[in-house]
Scaffold this motif. Structure first.
Motif, PDB file in Angstrom:
ATOM      1  N   THR A 440       0.862  -1.184   0.000  1.00 45.07           N
ATOM      2  CA  THR A 440       0.000   0.000   0.000  1.00 45.07           C
ATOM      3  C   THR A 440       0.900   1.235   0.000  1.00 45.07           C
ATOM      4  O   THR A 440       1.904   1.278   0.720  1.00 45.07           O
ATOM      5  CB  THR A 440      -0.978  -0.059   1.200  1.00 45.07           C
ATOM      6  OG1 THR A 440      -2.158   0.659   0.867  1.00 45.07           O
ATOM      7  CG2 THR A 440      -0.387   0.484   2.490  1.00 45.07           C
ATOM      8  N   GLY A 441       0.551   2.219  -0.828  1.00 48.75           N
ATOM      9  CA  GLY A 441       1.482   3.315  -1.080  1.00 48.75           C
ATOM     10  C   GLY A 441       1.554   4.384  -0.007  1.00 48.75           C
ATOM     11  O   GLY A 441       2.429   5.242  -0.029  1.00 48.75           O
ATOM     12  N   CYS A 442       0.624   4.338   0.971  1.00 47.42           N
ATOM     13  CA  CYS A 442       0.635   5.344   2.055  1.00 47.42           C
ATOM     14  C   CYS A 442      -0.239   4.820   3.205  1.00 47.42           C
ATOM     15  O   CYS A 442      -0.924   3.805   3.053  1.00 47.42           O
ATOM     16  CB  CYS A 442       0.116   6.690   1.530  1.00 47.42           C
ATOM     17  SG  CYS A 442      -1.674   6.778   1.370  1.00 47.42           S
ATOM     18  N   ILE A 454       2.534 -10.548   5.073  1.00 46.22           N
ATOM     19  CA  ILE A 454       3.540  -9.470   5.114  1.00 46.22           C
ATOM     20  C   ILE A 454       2.917  -8.252   4.430  1.00 46.22           C
ATOM     21  O   ILE A 454       2.575  -8.305   3.244  1.00 46.22           O
ATOM     22  CB  ILE A 454       4.837  -9.856   4.369  1.00 46.22           C
ATOM     23  CG1 ILE A 454       5.453 -11.117   4.978  1.00 46.22           C
ATOM     24  CG2 ILE A 454       5.833  -8.698   4.398  1.00 46.22           C
ATOM     25  CD1 ILE A 454       6.719 -11.597   4.270  1.00 46.22           C
ATOM     26  N   GLY A 455       2.749  -7.176   5.175  1.00 46.83           N
ATOM     27  CA  GLY A 455       2.168  -5.959   4.618  1.00 46.83           C
ATOM     28  C   GLY A 455       3.247  -4.902   4.474  1.00 46.83           C
ATOM     29  O   GLY A 455       4.076  -4.724   5.375  1.00 46.83           O
ATOM     30  N   LEU A 456       3.244  -4.198   3.357  1.00 47.95           N
ATOM     31  CA  LEU A 456       4.273  -3.184   3.109  1.00 47.95           C
ATOM     32  C   LEU A 456       3.579  -1.853   2.887  1.00 47.95           C
ATOM     33  O   LEU A 456       2.799  -1.709   1.939  1.00 47.95           O
ATOM     34  CB  LEU A 456       5.087  -3.595   1.882  1.00 47.95           C
ATOM     35  CG  LEU A 456       5.753  -4.970   2.040  1.00 47.95           C
ATOM     36  CD1 LEU A 456       6.261  -5.498   0.712  1.00 47.95           C
ATOM     37  CD2 LEU A 456       6.884  -4.912   3.059  1.00 47.95           C
ATOM     38  N   MET A 457       3.846  -0.907   3.782  1.00 51.45           N
ATOM     39  CA  MET A 457       3.151   0.380   3.736  1.00 51.45           C
ATOM     40  C   MET A 457       4.147   1.485   3.374  1.00 51.45           C
ATOM     41  O   MET A 457       5.150   1.684   4.075  1.00 51.45           O
ATOM     42  CB  MET A 457       2.530   0.680   5.100  1.00 51.45           C
ATOM     43  CG  MET A 457       1.801   2.003   5.138  1.00 51.45           C
ATOM     44  SD  MET A 457       1.237   2.392   6.806  1.00 51.45           S
ATOM     45  CE  MET A 457      -0.128   1.270   6.975  1.00 51.45           C
ATOM     46  N   GLY A 458       3.862   2.197   2.293  1.00 47.35           N
ATOM     47  CA  GLY A 458       4.763   3.232   1.809  1.00 47.35           C
ATOM     48  C   GLY A 458       4.998   4.334   2.830  1.00 47.35           C
ATOM     49  O   GLY A 458       4.080   4.779   3.514  1.00 47.35           O
TER      50      GLY A 458
END
Ligand code: SRM
Ligand code: SF4
Length: 522
Positions: A440-442, A454-458
């Motif tokens: 997610t970009g933000c 695994i979640g990746l947050m901008g």
């Protein structure tokens, strides 16, 4: 209160814009707006009110809009897909479409001068984009296997459609619900595996039996926002299917009339629940439920279903409840399709299935109603090389929001980067099972990193004294009937340094084996 009222000096900017003029009014002005062009439009109309019609001005691509549709239960016909493909095709190499995390579709690079014609085409095809943005109810999600799932409890298709029709006045636009305090999400689960992430929604309907009658337990207040991530809380209510529309209306009306509006960061339904407490909230809903035709008294929640099922991703070939028929889940990498893809998908849905197409909240696609006798030929279709029925374990669980390519909120690029990372990691690792990686970009969390393995947050980070694109890492999200939100475990990892970090997480927590060592051990 229904809609545009008096603007007051104490209102925040968005409340003022809404009370000055309802975005629905712009529907009558589209020919004129197309003529004057985006540069000459009033800013509040262009950047805010047009979103009530599903048109999102993209500052990242000046002069271009994104068009967000509504697809109740995520279902459309091959014919409708072709109409959407033609719109995208008009924009040549630039045009594309994304399946969203709400089982929906967004079309890109739309020019204002084409909008009147596009709207006429959509209307003829029975499609609508109305009330899909800003302070409106988003796409109503339902079980992607509604009506075909051998283990189904309730077919959600009609219910999603009726709720959408109530909110949008059959797609014509409904000023009763265009001025909510904030956005609003509704999900109706019909199967046993919570395929819609019901707990992330402002209202989640979860199937449950009461005295041998199937109906829904109701959970409320789920939300993600930059400052607060909450799963829904039980409302201690159960409704039979015929009361789903009335209960949705009651909750929406109470939220519209009593929801907090002063601070936009604290306007979602959960803040009203906080203010009143769940008992008073339930009492107020029950009163309104009676007034809008619901069956009183509002019943208390039913015991939780004892079948606790793992959430499925539906990718692959599966038997339907109808003997001799199958549904096939195709993996659409990060949900992105181009015009030719959409034509091809429409064609195979018609040639092999019943001409129906469904989307999932994982941004994938299902073609139902393929007879056993047609499966062999179907599986030889060249489009399946692009949209696999058997992707590798990392690709299979990949979800990504729009990111900086088109979204002005984005702190990082997501979709293209997500694909590049998965390919690089798959070249090095073998995974024993699918892993759900969400980008997610933000912090708005449209890509739902909190539900991921695994979640990746901008975010922004620092490397060699420079500000660089980075991610916070989330882990521990659980989906299915016993869903739980994950938590942030690492902060501000520069994207350039991310690959070894992900590789280590996959090895340590998910049983990944380096491909090299597999070769050596033989
Ligand atoms: Fe979202 C705003 C894209 C699902 C939480 N979201 C936006 C905007 C409109 C921002 C903007 O103006 O650019 C993004 C449009 C970018 C673009 O060009 O595509 C955007 N959201 C998306 C989509 C397309 C992500 C995707 O790639 O799939 C999803 C569209 C769903 C749909 O069909 O309607 C999308 N957004 C979500 C979800 C997930 C969900 O619904 O399960 C969430 C978290 C759940 C929730 O809403 O509680 C979500 N979006 C937000 C928020 C934070 C809301 C808040 O209360 O603070 C924003 C910002 C806002 O509304 O101010 C936002
Ligand atoms: Fe845009 Fe942020 Fe939503 Fe991604 S999470 S689509 S970057 S608002």
């Amino acid at each position: 209160m229904t809609n545009a009222g008096e603007a007051t000096p104490t209102q925040n900017k968005f409340e003022r814009i809404k009370s000055e003029k309802d975005g629905l009014v712009l529907k009558q002005e589209l020919d004129y707006l197309a003529e004057i062009g985006w540069e000459a439009m009033e800013e509040a109309d262009r950047d805010y009110r047009l979103r009530v019609l599903g048109l999102f001005y993209r500052t990242v691509t000046p002069g271009k809009f994104m068009l967000r549709m509504r697809l109740a239960n995520g279902i459309l016909s091959a014919y409708q897909m072709r109409v959407l493909a033609e719109i995208v095709q008009h924009y040549g190499d630039e045009g594309n479409a994304d399946i969203t995390t709400r089982q929906n579709i967004q079309l890109r690079q739309i020019r204002l001068e084409d909008v009147p014609d596009i709207y006429r085409k959509l209307e003829q095809a029975g499609l609508t984009s109305v009330q899909s943005g800003v302070d409106n109810v988003r796409n109503i999600t339902g079980s992607p296997l509604a009506g075909i799932d051998p283990d189904e409890l309730i077919d959600t298709r009609g219910l999603c459609r009726m709720v959408q029709d109530m909110i949008t006045n059959m797609g014509k636009g409904n000023p009763e619900f265009t001025n909510l305090p904030r956005k609003f999400n509704i999900a109706i689960a019909g199967c046993r595996d919570n395929s819609v992430h019901a707990e992330l929604n402002d209202i989640g309907f979860i199937p449950a039996y009461k005295n041998d009658t199937i109906g829904f337990n109701v959970i409320v207040g789920g939300m993600f926002s930059p400052k607060r991530y909450e799963a829904s809380v039980p409302m201690n209510a159960w409704v039979p299917p015929q009361d789903v529309v009335a209960l949705s209306r009651a909750i929406l009306e109470v939220y519209r009339d009593h929801g907090l509006r002063a601070n936009r960061q604290k306007s979602r339904l959960m803040y009203l629940i906080d203010k009143w407490g769940i008992e008073k909230f339930r009492e107020e809903i029950e009163k309104r439920f009676g007034e809008v035709g619901g069956t009183l008294p509002l019943q208390s929640a039913a015991e939780k279903d004892e079948f606790l099922w793992e959430k499925k991703d539906y990718i692959g070939v599966y038997k339907q409840k109808q003997p001799g028929l199958n549904f096939v889940g195709l993996h659409i990498p990060v949900g992105r399709m181009y015009a030719q893809d959409m034509f091809d998908l429409a064609r195979i849905a018609e040639v092999y299935g019943s001409g129906e197409i469904r989307f999932t909240v994982e941004q994938n696609l299902i073609i139902p109603n393929i007879p056993d006798t047609r499966m062999e030929a179907f599986l030889k279709e060249p489009i399946l090389e692009r949209f696999s029925v058997n992707p590798e374990n990392l690709m299979r669980g990949l979800v990504s929001c729009t990111g900086s390519q088109f979204c002005g909120f984005a702190l990082i690029e997501t979709k293209n980067r997500a694909l590049a990372f998965v390919k690089a990691l798959e070249a090095e690792l073998t995974l024993p099972q699918p892993i759900r990686i969400h980008w997610t970009g933000c912090p708005n969390s449209c890509g739902q990193p909190q539900v991921a393995d695994i979640g990746l947050m901008g975010t922004k980070g620092r490397k060699n004294g420079k500000v660089v694109e980075a991610v916070d890492i989330w882990m521990g999200g659980k989906v299915g009937y016993e869903a739980e939100l994950g938590s942030r475990v690492m902060k501000s990892i520069p994207c350039d340094d991310l690959k070894p970090v992900l590789r280590d997480l996959l090895v340590e927590h998910f049983g990944a084996k380096p491909k090299q060592s597999l070769v050596l051990s033989h």
